[in-house]
Write a protein that holds these residues in place. Structure first.
Motif, PDB file in Angstrom:
ATOM      1  N   THR A   1       0.458  -1.306   0.056  1.00  0.00           N
ATOM      2  CA  THR A   1      -0.113   0.064  -0.016  1.00  0.00           C
ATOM      3  C   THR A   1       1.086   0.960  -0.212  1.00  0.00           C
ATOM      4  O   THR A   1       1.838   1.142   0.937  1.00  0.00           O
ATOM      5  N   PHE A   2       0.319   2.137  -0.593  1.00  0.00           N
ATOM      6  CA  PHE A   2       1.263   3.595  -1.217  1.00  0.00           C
ATOM      7  C   PHE A   2       0.536   4.597  -0.535  1.00  0.00           C
ATOM      8  O   PHE A   2      -1.011   4.473  -0.891  1.00  0.00           O
ATOM      9  N   ALA A   3       0.731   5.520  -0.897  1.00  0.00           N
ATOM     10  CA  ALA A   3      -0.095   6.689  -0.224  1.00  0.00           C
ATOM     11  C   ALA A   3      -0.192   7.942  -1.049  1.00  0.00           C
ATOM     12  O   ALA A   3       1.651   8.138  -1.305  1.00  0.00           O
ATOM     13  N   ILE A   4      -0.711   9.021  -1.933  1.00  0.00           N
ATOM     14  CA  ILE A   4      -0.171  10.118  -2.444  1.00  0.00           C
ATOM     15  C   ILE A   4      -1.077  11.070  -1.609  1.00  0.00           C
ATOM     16  O   ILE A   4      -2.105  10.720  -1.398  1.00  0.00           O
ATOM     17  N   THR A   5       0.255  12.096  -1.266  1.00  0.00           N
ATOM     18  CA  THR A   5      -0.369  13.164  -0.341  1.00  0.00           C
ATOM     19  C   THR A   5      -1.046  14.214  -1.836  1.00  0.00           C
ATOM     20  O   THR A   5      -0.655  14.938  -2.260  1.00  0.00           O
ATOM     21  N   LEU A   6      -2.404  14.881  -0.674  1.00  0.00           N
ATOM     22  CA  LEU A   6      -2.766  15.637  -1.341  1.00  0.00           C
ATOM     23  C   LEU A   6      -2.068  17.023  -1.474  1.00  0.00           C
ATOM     24  O   LEU A   6      -1.815  17.370   0.178  1.00  0.00           O
ATOM     25  N   GLY A   7      -2.385  17.893  -2.154  1.00  0.00           N
ATOM     26  CA  GLY A   7      -1.833  19.017  -1.967  1.00  0.00           C
ATOM     27  C   GLY A   7      -2.382  20.023  -3.565  1.00  0.00           C
ATOM     28  O   GLY A   7      -3.074  19.617  -4.161  1.00  0.00           O
TER      29      GLY A   7
ATOM     30  N   ALA B   1     -18.701  11.145   1.477  1.00  0.00           N
ATOM     31  CA  ALA B   1     -19.122  10.580   1.346  1.00  0.00           C
ATOM     32  C   ALA B   1     -18.206   8.914   0.845  1.00  0.00           C
ATOM     33  O   ALA B   1     -18.501   7.374   1.119  1.00  0.00           O
ATOM     34  N   GLY B   2     -16.649   9.151   1.890  1.00  0.00           N
ATOM     35  CA  GLY B   2     -15.884   7.803   2.344  1.00  0.00           C
ATOM     36  C   GLY B   2     -15.618   7.402   1.602  1.00  0.00           C
ATOM     37  O   GLY B   2     -14.182   6.745   1.666  1.00  0.00           O
ATOM     38  N   VAL B   3     -14.980   7.932   0.237  1.00  0.00           N
ATOM     39  CA  VAL B   3     -13.715   8.129  -1.034  1.00  0.00           C
ATOM     40  C   VAL B   3     -12.817   7.603   0.177  1.00  0.00           C
ATOM     41  O   VAL B   3     -11.731   7.924   0.909  1.00  0.00           O
ATOM     42  N   THR B   4     -12.259   6.166  -0.599  1.00  0.00           N
ATOM     43  CA  THR B   4     -10.215   6.181  -0.505  1.00  0.00           C
ATOM     44  C   THR B   4      -9.473   6.104  -1.054  1.00  0.00           C
ATOM     45  O   THR B   4      -8.133   6.386  -0.391  1.00  0.00           O
ATOM     46  N   HIS B   5      -9.824   5.813  -1.995  1.00  0.00           N
ATOM     47  CA  HIS B   5      -8.847   5.782  -3.988  1.00  0.00           C
ATOM     48  C   HIS B   5      -9.104   6.605  -4.417  1.00  0.00           C
ATOM     49  O   HIS B   5     -11.113   7.100  -5.386  1.00  0.00           O
ATOM     50  N   PHE B   6      -8.142   7.706  -5.084  1.00  0.00           N
ATOM     51  CA  PHE B   6      -7.899   8.577  -5.839  1.00  0.00           C
ATOM     52  C   PHE B   6      -7.112   8.221  -7.017  1.00  0.00           C
ATOM     53  O   PHE B   6      -5.895   7.336  -7.321  1.00  0.00           O
ATOM     54  N   THR B   7      -7.591   8.727  -8.602  1.00  0.00           N
ATOM     55  CA  THR B   7      -5.803   8.506  -9.495  1.00  0.00           C
ATOM     56  C   THR B   7      -6.234   9.669  -9.693  1.00  0.00           C
ATOM     57  O   THR B   7      -7.062  11.160  -8.953  1.00  0.00           O
ATOM     58  N   VAL B   8      -4.955  10.274 -10.378  1.00  0.00           N
ATOM     59  CA  VAL B   8      -4.641  11.267 -11.212  1.00  0.00           C
ATOM     60  C   VAL B   8      -4.940  11.269 -12.674  1.00  0.00           C
ATOM     61  O   VAL B   8      -4.329  10.686 -13.301  1.00  0.00           O
TER      62      VAL B   8
END
Length: 367
Positions: free
Chosen positions: A2-8, A23-30
């Protein structure tokens, strides 16, 4: 792992970002330099809700390139090999876009809002620069820009019921890829019968980002009787349906012909368009690869993070671009690019991180 991407602040957030977090989002892509939700933590539940019910998606990352002005139609026709002579106001079209070598560089949906105004609803690449440069170098009398437009999708077999409750019975008469400008509780939008799945639905093209939370909440309220939940373009359903995902399914030099888009290329048009000579040569000679489905044998496989090599009699013939375990078919499936002369009944091998697997070609979409 598991990795994490810092939001900026460098990567943009959609007008629905706060609502998706709630709403509980757990995963984003760019996607198109924006954060786009891809999961809310329940992959199987989100899949079955799309297949059997209704879900709402933040697809604001599906950005628009607006082309407006006296030469808008001429520029749009020059940008795509598809014949748009019958594209009227209020209609949308799926339009491949190619470079001068006949390589696919995007596959947007085109919306014609007026005689002199169009939107290109683009896949993940910086098409605004391509369109601006083409307009400037060709001397087209148009303005090119990115409007304040952010799609919110409503997808699934119960999407029509929700849309009727929101907009009235007239939406039942809307055909696929038809749209009109309207409003919802004072929120300006374009309502289009379209979407990023084969399950049917609508896209609400919000025309003022200040109303993102309000539009999300209005759709959620209307969908509550149908057990609506937040979701996202679903990888399993996408592969099952054989939908093309630009930059995932194609190689960097892929033409529309090898991706199953040959019917959208009209090399016999009298007018000129970008890539016309190259596409005419490819059409005459034949594409070197073709996009196919694969059934992959063996135990359940997770989705692939990288293309998996595919061979026939130990000779490499291509790669499995998108692989997943189908919940509906209960077997491993994939979308692959293989040599065009590969027989449909060829015994294939797919090299996975979990060992080699036997495979065979299947028709798209998967039955």
């Amino acid at each position: 792992m598991t990795f994490a991407i810092t939001l900026g602040s460098r990567i943009r957030k959609s007008p629905y970002f706060d609502a998706t977090v709630k709403a509980g989002v757990t995963h984003f892509t760019v996607y198109n330099h924006m954060y786009m939700p891809v999961s809310y933590g329940d992959t199987e539940g989100e899949y079955w809700r799309l297949i059997r019910g209704v879900s709402m998606w933040d697809v604001a990352a599906e950005r628009q390139v607006e082309i407006a002005g006296p030469d808008a139609e001429a520029l749009v026709r020059y940008l795509t090999p598809r014949n748009l002579s019958r594209c009227r106001v209020g209609r949308a079209r799926y339009v491949p876009m190619c470079d001068h070598d006949g390589t696919l560089i995007n596959d947007p949906v085109l919306l014609r809002l007026s005689e002199e105004r169009f939107w290109l609803s683009i896949a993940d690449s910086d098409m605004i620069y391509w369109v601006k440069a083409t307009a400037a170098e060709g001397g087209f009398d148009v303005g090119v820009g990115e409007p304040d437009v952010s799609p919110l999708a409503l997808q699934g077999p119960k999407a029509l019921d929700v849309a009727v409750d929101l907009f009235g019975d007239q939406v039942r008469r809307m055909r696929h890829f038809h749209f009109h400008e309207t409003s919802l509780e004072g929120i300006p939008l374009v309502l289009c019968r379209s979407g990023w799945s084969r399950q049917g639905g609508f896209e609400f093209f919000l025309r003022d980002g200040r109303y993102g939370n309000e539009l999300w909440d209005a759709v959620a309220r209307a969908g509550a009787p149908y057990d609506i939940r937040a979701g996202a373009p679903n990888f399993i359903e996408r592969v099952e349906s054989g939908l093309l995902s630009f930059a995932a399914d194609n190689e960097p030099d892929s033409s529309p012909f090898e991706l199953g888009l040959g019917d959208l290329v009209d090399v016999n048009r009298e007018d000129d368009f970008i890539g016309k000579p190259a596409l005419a040569r490819i059409a005459a000679k034949g594409a070197k690869r073709r996009r196919v489905g694969l059934f992959i044998e063996g135990e359940k496989l997770p989705g692939n993070e990288h293309p998996w090599p595919v061979s026939n009699n130990s000779v490499g013939i291509g790669s499995a671009r998108a692989a997943v375990y189908s919940l509906r078919l209960e077997r491993n499936i994939a979308i692959a690019l293989v040599c065009a002369d590969t027989p449909d009944d060829a015994p294939l091998r797919v090299q996975t991180p979990y060992g080699p697997r036997d495979a065979r070609i299947a028709a798209l979409p998967f039955a």
